[in-house]
Design an enzyme around this catalytic site. Sequence first.
Site, short mmCIF file in Angstrom:
data_model
loop_
_atom_site.label_atom_id
_atom_site.label_comp_id
_atom_site.label_asym_id
_atom_site.label_seq_id
_atom_site.Cartn_x
_atom_site.Cartn_y
_atom_site.Cartn_z
N GLU A 139 -1.43 -8.53 4.06
CA GLU A 139 -1.67 -9.40 5.68
C GLU A 139 -2.45 -9.76 6.37
O GLU A 139 -2.68 -9.75 7.31
CB GLU A 139 -0.56 -7.93 6.49
CG GLU A 139 -1.36 -7.10 6.89
CD GLU A 139 -2.32 -5.71 5.01
OE1 GLU A 139 -2.30 -4.26 6.06
OE2 GLU A 139 -1.28 -5.72 4.25
N CYS A 171 0.75 -1.51 0.00
CA CYS A 171 -0.01 -0.28 -0.07
C CYS A 171 1.11 1.32 0.09
O CYS A 171 1.55 1.98 -0.87
CB CYS A 171 -0.70 -0.22 1.08
SG CYS A 171 -2.53 0.69 1.06
N HIS A 197 -3.52 -5.07 1.29
CA HIS A 197 -3.42 -5.56 2.17
C HIS A 197 -3.27 -7.21 2.26
O HIS A 197 -4.40 -7.81 3.09
CB HIS A 197 -3.72 -4.84 2.90
CG HIS A 197 -3.83 -3.36 3.24
ND1 HIS A 197 -2.58 -3.43 4.35
CD2 HIS A 197 -4.00 -2.21 2.82
CE1 HIS A 197 -2.75 -1.66 4.17
NE2 HIS A 197 -3.30 -1.49 3.39
#
Length: 237
Positions: free
Chosen positions: A214, A111, A212
């Site tokens: 994660e 990002c 994202h």
Amino acid sequence: MTRPVIGVSAYAERARWAAWDMPASVVPQRYLDKVLAAGGTPVVLPALPGVDGVLSRLDGLLLVGGGDVDPARYGAVPHRANGPVNPVRDAAELALLREALAQRLPILGICRGLQLMNIVLGGTLHQHVPDVVGHEGHTGGEGVFVRHAVHLHPRCGLARALDRTTLEVPSSHHQAIDRLGRGLTACAWADDGLIEAVELDGHPFTVGVQWHPEADAEVAIFSALVTAAMIPAPAVV
């Protein structure tokens, strides 16, 4: 085999815990968990002057998400929708990125990390994505992820690492790549044409993604970073 050590850039924010409320260096735990699950050892890198000096002791770099980069860094006037900028964090992460590129360390930018990668290589950003694509489908608002499709070029390294060319990704951003930086190749796009991932030509592993990973269950992107970090860097001449 020794686990590769991956430096993870930190936020420089005011934070509260127990009875305390003060400036702190913080990283969302999920980034660290993903590096660990992928076989690496994460080390938090605070936003301090000279932090880039530690990179010679590390095997890779992860630049995490966060707030807007100061548009002065790419010669733009701030958009009215921008959030507050953090010049200390901007300076530290740009120094980390420049030094990691010079040392040819494996780099993953997520990002904001992707956006920094584009800026340091001379590119620019769309400061407010809804102005460009005509909708707000890339963010669910503050602290909320939305999911949308991303399409990867089948010949890019990221498609090989993920073993697919289309995926649904968690997303939360209002800025994105406009003009590509030097040497970067776009390798994934949203349905509306927005660039979602880039790779740096001629570099062992420098990848940026706008979404994202994660926040997803799988660790494939982090595994690609850790795998690249296991390969000795070529000598810089």
